[in-house]
Design an enzyme around this catalytic site. Structure first.
Site, mmCIF file in Angstrom:
data_model
loop_
_atom_site.group_PDB
_atom_site.id
_atom_site.type_symbol
_atom_site.label_atom_id
_atom_site.label_comp_id
_atom_site.label_asym_id
_atom_site.label_seq_id
_atom_site.Cartn_x
_atom_site.Cartn_y
_atom_site.Cartn_z
ATOM 1 N N GLU A 146 62.692 17.072 -0.088
ATOM 2 C CA GLU A 146 61.959 18.277 0.290
ATOM 3 C C GLU A 146 62.614 19.520 -0.318
ATOM 4 O OE1 GLU A 146 59.132 18.187 1.705
ATOM 5 O OE2 GLU A 146 59.154 17.434 3.749
ATOM 6 N N HIS A 177 57.704 18.270 -3.445
ATOM 7 C CA HIS A 177 58.678 17.221 -3.147
ATOM 8 C C HIS A 177 58.367 15.947 -3.935
ATOM 9 C CE1 HIS A 177 56.101 15.790 0.473
ATOM 10 N NE2 HIS A 177 56.158 14.752 -0.341
ATOM 11 N N ASP A 199 60.681 5.598 -0.370
ATOM 12 C CA ASP A 199 61.021 6.208 0.914
ATOM 13 C C ASP A 199 60.365 5.485 2.086
ATOM 14 O OD1 ASP A 199 58.465 7.003 0.201
ATOM 15 O OD2 ASP A 199 58.962 9.110 -0.014
ATOM 16 N N ASN A 241 54.195 20.740 -1.813
ATOM 17 C CA ASN A 241 55.329 21.669 -1.860
ATOM 18 C C ASN A 241 56.340 21.285 -2.950
ATOM 19 O OD1 ASN A 241 56.645 19.469 -0.792
ATOM 20 N ND2 ASN A 241 57.168 20.422 1.162
HETATM 21 C C1 GLP Z 1 54.426 11.589 0.639
HETATM 22 C C2 GLP Z 1 55.376 10.699 -0.126
HETATM 23 C C3 GLP Z 1 55.524 11.119 -1.558
HETATM 24 C C4 GLP Z 1 54.157 11.366 -2.157
HETATM 25 C C5 GLP Z 1 53.487 12.493 -1.417
HETATM 26 C C6 GLP Z 1 52.126 12.888 -1.984
HETATM 27 O O1 GLP Z 1 55.040 12.658 1.264
HETATM 28 N N1 GLP Z 1 56.666 10.619 0.466
HETATM 29 O O2 GLP Z 1 56.229 10.120 -2.291
HETATM 30 O O3 GLP Z 1 54.265 11.667 -3.523
HETATM 31 O O4 GLP Z 1 53.328 12.085 -0.084
HETATM 32 O O5 GLP Z 1 51.105 12.227 -1.326
HETATM 33 P P1 GLP Z 1 49.596 12.236 -1.779
HETATM 34 O O6 GLP Z 1 49.509 11.335 -2.960
HETATM 35 O O7 GLP Z 1 48.869 11.685 -0.593
HETATM 36 O O8 GLP Z 1 49.230 13.636 -2.079
#
Ligand code: GLP
Length: 252
Positions: free
Chosen positions: A151, A146, A75, A144
């Site tokens: 989302e 995702h 993404d 959440n």
């Molecule tokens: C972002 C990314 C996700 C990732 C998520 C969790 O929103 N788009 O791909 O898995 O964050 O992030 P973290 O590893 O910082 O908790």
């Protein structure tokens, strides 16, 4: 290590995030030896930082060779250039691309500053197809539930698409924008659920207490678009690699 035979997701727990990252990095290096042309799907976020550090160390020691590998990131934010300090592209350059021997032409990224974002999403899907699909998709998970930027919603989108980010997700990404959630873009481009589920193998990594609840719901809950990660239960080859804190709500 915990193996829950009645569940479709295979779960391995590690004493801490360092042990998790070391094991996964070693497995990816072994995967690259077996198939030097491995096609990897990659996440951003705090969770994979240690993994990328381990991969960089393996590469520096000549124990991981990315020279023929291909990557697709999940993404990217909309409305900022790849060179913006808060972009996921910049994050990947800092943590992985600048530290391993990936060929630049085999690094694939969504361009959130493309003039036609729908065309950009179609281009990305076509590139994944022409690479022969993703062999191994590494995922993190949002608090959440995702994955990528899919989302929670009434409906999930199948393919790479434009998405409006939830306030919680923008807060969780604020560190990339000087700690200010207001500066986090409101939209992103993301691989869709089908894009992700078509990877031959998926490994989701989660660490820390803040992920314990969504991990429990991912593993034991119903399939629901309110928790996009729950759809991973449909896939035959998904591993969840967790530290103790992220696994603490799972009943053994
Ligand atoms: C972002 C990314 C996700 C990732 C998520 C969790 O929103 N788009 O791909 O898995 O964050 O992030 P973290 O590893 O910082 O908790």
């Amino acid at each position: 290590m915990t193996w829950l035979p009645d569940l479709s997701l295979r779960i391995t727990t590690f004493p801490d995030d360092r042990a998790l990252a070391k094991k996964l990095a070693a497995d990816i290096a072994a995967g690259l030896r077996e198939n030097p042309r491995l096609v990897l799907g990659l996440p951003t976020g705090r969770t994979p930082i240690r993994l990328y550090r381990e991969l960089a160390a393996l590469c520096a020691r000549g124990e991981a060779d990315f020279s023929q590998a291909t990557t697709f990131n999940l993404d990217e934010f909309v409305g900022i250039e790849a060179s913006h300090p808060g972009s996921y592209r910049t994050f990947m350059e800092q943590h992985l691309f600048g530290k391993v021997n990936l060929a630049p032409e085999r690094i694939h990224f969504l361009n959130g500053a493309a003039p036609d974002l729908d065309a950009e999403c179609r281009r990305y899907e076509a590139e994944i197809t022409s690479a022969g699909g993703i062999h191994l998709q590494i995922l993190g998970i949002g608090t959440n539930g995702h994955i990528g930027f899919n989302e929670p919603a009434r409906e999930l989108v199948a393919r790479t698409h434009r998405v409006a980010l939830k306030a919680e997700t923008r807060r969780n990404n604020a560190a990339l924008f000087g700690g200010d959630p207001e500066r986090v873009p409101h939209e992103a481009l993301s691989m869709g659920m089908v894009t992700i589920l078509h990877a031959r193998r998926i490994i989701l990594i989660a660490t820390g207490k803040s992920k314990a609840r969504c991990i429990d719901r991912t593993v034991t809950g119903p399939l629901t678009p309110k928790l996009p990660a729950s759809f991973l239960q449909l896939h035959r080859h998904v591993d969840l690699l967790l530290d103790q804190a992220a696994a603490e709500k799972l009943s053994s």
